[in-house]
Scaffold this motif. Sequence first.
Motif, PDB file in Angstrom:
ATOM      1  N   GLU A   1       0.786  -1.236   0.000  1.00  0.00           N
ATOM      2  CA  GLU A   1       0.000   0.000   0.000  1.00  0.00           C
ATOM      3  C   GLU A   1       0.818   1.285   0.000  1.00  0.00           C
ATOM      4  N   HIS A   2       1.935   1.315   0.751  1.00  0.00           N
ATOM      5  CA  HIS A   2       2.599   2.589   1.010  1.00  0.00           C
ATOM      6  C   HIS A   2       4.036   2.623   0.478  1.00  0.00           C
ATOM      7  N   PRO A   3       4.484   3.785   0.010  1.00  0.00           N
ATOM      8  CA  PRO A   3       5.916   3.938  -0.251  1.00  0.00           C
ATOM      9  C   PRO A   3       6.651   4.021   1.079  1.00  0.00           C
ATOM     10  N   VAL A   4       7.795   3.352   1.181  1.00  0.00           N
ATOM     11  CA  VAL A   4       8.602   3.443   2.394  1.00  0.00           C
ATOM     12  C   VAL A   4       9.975   4.044   2.110  1.00  0.00           C
ATOM     13  N   ALA A   5      10.405   4.014   0.857  1.00  0.00           N
ATOM     14  CA  ALA A   5      11.661   4.654   0.469  1.00  0.00           C
ATOM     15  C   ALA A   5      11.534   5.105  -0.983  1.00  0.00           C
ATOM     16  N   VAL A   6      11.983   6.341  -1.248  1.00  0.00           N
ATOM     17  CA  VAL A   6      11.888   6.906  -2.588  1.00  0.00           C
ATOM     18  C   VAL A   6      13.196   7.622  -2.895  1.00  0.00           C
ATOM     19  N   THR A   7      13.857   7.244  -3.971  1.00  0.00           N
ATOM     20  CA  THR A   7      15.039   7.958  -4.452  1.00  0.00           C
ATOM     21  C   THR A   7      14.761   8.430  -5.872  1.00  0.00           C
ATOM     22  N   THR A   8      14.859   9.733  -6.069  1.00  0.00           N
ATOM     23  CA  THR A   8      14.484  10.316  -7.355  1.00  0.00           C
ATOM     24  C   THR A   8      15.624  11.144  -7.919  1.00  0.00           C
TER      25      THR A   8
ATOM     26  N   GLY B   1      17.781  32.998  -5.274  1.00  0.00           N
ATOM     27  CA  GLY B   1      17.690  32.250  -6.521  1.00  0.00           C
ATOM     28  C   GLY B   1      17.253  30.815  -6.308  1.00  0.00           C
ATOM     29  N   TRP B   2      17.018  30.157  -7.415  1.00  0.00           N
ATOM     30  CA  TRP B   2      16.509  28.799  -7.439  1.00  0.00           C
ATOM     31  C   TRP B   2      17.609  27.828  -7.038  1.00  0.00           C
ATOM     32  N   ALA B   3      17.273  26.830  -6.235  1.00  0.00           N
ATOM     33  CA  ALA B   3      18.216  25.768  -5.847  1.00  0.00           C
ATOM     34  C   ALA B   3      17.638  24.442  -6.327  1.00  0.00           C
ATOM     35  N   PRO B   4      17.800  24.106  -7.598  1.00  0.00           N
ATOM     36  CA  PRO B   4      17.158  22.915  -8.155  1.00  0.00           C
ATOM     37  C   PRO B   4      17.723  21.624  -7.579  1.00  0.00           C
ATOM     38  N   THR B   5      16.827  20.701  -7.232  1.00  0.00           N
ATOM     39  CA  THR B   5      17.233  19.407  -6.688  1.00  0.00           C
ATOM     40  C   THR B   5      17.830  18.545  -7.796  1.00  0.00           C
ATOM     41  N   ILE B   6      18.950  17.930  -7.486  1.00  0.00           N
ATOM     42  CA  ILE B   6      19.589  16.985  -8.409  1.00  0.00           C
ATOM     43  C   ILE B   6      19.118  15.574  -8.101  1.00  0.00           C
ATOM     44  N   THR B   7      19.209  15.195  -6.845  1.00  0.00           N
ATOM     45  CA  THR B   7      18.740  13.876  -6.406  1.00  0.00           C
ATOM     46  C   THR B   7      18.196  13.991  -4.994  1.00  0.00           C
ATOM     47  N   PHE B   8      17.192  13.172  -4.684  1.00  0.00           N
ATOM     48  CA  PHE B   8      16.459  13.285  -3.423  1.00  0.00           C
ATOM     49  C   PHE B   8      16.110  11.875  -2.949  1.00  0.00           C
ATOM     50  N   THR B   9      16.407  11.574  -1.691  1.00  0.00           N
ATOM     51  CA  THR B   9      16.037  10.285  -1.095  1.00  0.00           C
ATOM     52  C   THR B   9      15.215  10.526   0.150  1.00  0.00           C
ATOM     53  N   ALA B  10      14.052   9.892   0.237  1.00  0.00           N
ATOM     54  CA  ALA B  10      13.164  10.030   1.391  1.00  0.00           C
ATOM     55  C   ALA B  10      12.851   8.663   1.968  1.00  0.00           C
ATOM     56  N   TYR B  11      12.740   8.611   3.285  1.00  0.00           N
ATOM     57  CA  TYR B  11      12.257   7.429   3.998  1.00  0.00           C
ATOM     58  C   TYR B  11      10.969   7.813   4.720  1.00  0.00           C
ATOM     59  N   LEU B  12       9.911   7.073   4.474  1.00  0.00           N
ATOM     60  CA  LEU B  12       8.630   7.288   5.148  1.00  0.00           C
ATOM     61  C   LEU B  12       8.554   6.267   6.274  1.00  0.00           C
ATOM     62  N   ARG B  13       8.395   6.756   7.534  1.00  0.00           N
ATOM     63  CA  ARG B  13       8.580   5.883   8.684  1.00  0.00           C
ATOM     64  C   ARG B  13       7.291   5.364   9.295  1.00  0.00           C
ATOM     65  N   ARG B  14       6.232   6.175   9.285  1.00  0.00           N
ATOM     66  CA  ARG B  14       4.966   5.728   9.873  1.00  0.00           C
ATOM     67  C   ARG B  14       3.842   6.608   9.346  1.00  0.00           C
ATOM     68  N   LEU B  15       2.593   6.189   9.614  1.00  0.00           N
ATOM     69  CA  LEU B  15       1.429   6.982   9.227  1.00  0.00           C
ATOM     70  C   LEU B  15       1.316   8.166  10.183  1.00  0.00           C
ATOM     71  N   PRO B  16       1.274   9.394   9.655  1.00  0.00           N
ATOM     72  CA  PRO B  16       1.240  10.566  10.531  1.00  0.00           C
ATOM     73  C   PRO B  16      -0.090  10.684  11.274  1.00  0.00           C
ATOM     74  N   ALA B  17      -0.015  11.145  12.532  1.00  0.00           N
ATOM     75  CA  ALA B  17      -1.222  11.470  13.283  1.00  0.00           C
ATOM     76  C   ALA B  17      -1.842  12.731  12.694  1.00  0.00           C
ATOM     77  N   PRO B  18      -3.163  12.931  12.838  1.00  0.00           N
ATOM     78  CA  PRO B  18      -3.799  14.150  12.333  1.00  0.00           C
ATOM     79  C   PRO B  18      -3.165  15.404  12.945  1.00  0.00           C
ATOM     80  N   GLY B  19      -3.166  16.480  12.159  1.00  0.00           N
ATOM     81  CA  GLY B  19      -2.633  17.742  12.647  1.00  0.00           C
ATOM     82  C   GLY B  19      -1.371  18.159  11.920  1.00  0.00           C
ATOM     83  N   PRO B  20      -0.780  19.271  12.358  1.00  0.00           N
ATOM     84  CA  PRO B  20       0.387  19.799  11.651  1.00  0.00           C
ATOM     85  C   PRO B  20       1.640  18.962  11.876  1.00  0.00           C
ATOM     86  N   LEU B  21       2.591  19.142  10.994  1.00  0.00           N
ATOM     87  CA  LEU B  21       3.909  18.545  11.136  1.00  0.00           C
ATOM     88  C   LEU B  21       4.900  19.572  11.654  1.00  0.00           C
ATOM     89  N   ARG B  22       5.876  19.110  12.418  1.00  0.00           N
ATOM     90  CA  ARG B  22       7.063  19.902  12.710  1.00  0.00           C
ATOM     91  C   ARG B  22       8.178  19.382  11.818  1.00  0.00           C
TER      92      ARG B  22
END
Length: 264
Positions: free
Chosen positions: A52-59, A205-226
């Motif tokens: 169901e969920h992405p857990v790691a994304v490298t773009t 000025g613009w700082a364009p991303t070359i490569t990006f890696t994210a790890y998604l760790r858990r389902l967020p609780a409702p409300g804002p993020l820090r």
Amino acid sequence: MKTFAEATAITAREDGAYRAELDPQWAVGDKLHGGYLMAVLGRAVSAAAGHEHPVAVTTSFLRPPVAGPATISVTPLRQGRATSQYRAGLEQDGTVCAEALITQGGLDDAEPFWSAAPPPELPPEDECLLLPAIAPGAPFAVPLLDVVEHRLDPASLGFATGQPSKSGRTGAWLRLADGSDWDPLSLLVALDLAPPISLTLGVAGWAPTITFTAYLRRLPAPGPLRVTMHAAEITSGRMDETALAWDTKGNLVGQATQLAAIRH
């Protein structure tokens, strides 16, 4: 204004690919936001995957796409019981603009077995500055700030008064302006925080991303993020940025590292 779900919607094609309509609102200046593009890629993989969920994304970002129709191809690389791996590419007019390696799995909201990443001490949300999409004196508008509310820690705001910080750190409260709760796909947007560290250091000025890696760790609780972000070094026209995001329960929900180009 489209909701996040509407802006990242995809439609299956008969050839197995997916069609997306890239929304100009999710942009910094006239360039579509990298986290938004990753979310579109992630939605296509989630539609094709058994997990169901992405857990790691490298773009890798190869060239900036424009708002409008785009095609997403999804290629299975490995099917497993707990996780599966996919390659996804975003194309316009037959040209690949971004390519991602995405690991799919399952996320829950369980408490961590162990953690060394406590949530940061930020001023209360209402004491942080809501960044406007069109700031006085800014070289370009940031439409993204109309759809993702960024309330920046006042300690990070020196650049706005001509007194840039040299700490290389920012912190902010984030909410989706459409009122929806954060999920694993929208977390990819949150982890690509605005403004870039280079701006807080006084480099416009613009700082364009070359490569990006994210790890998604858990389902967020409702409300804002820090969300916090920091850089270690700017050298040879490139800048690293590391972002961490916590939910209202104080749990780490996502982390990311990117390499961006910078002209200083």
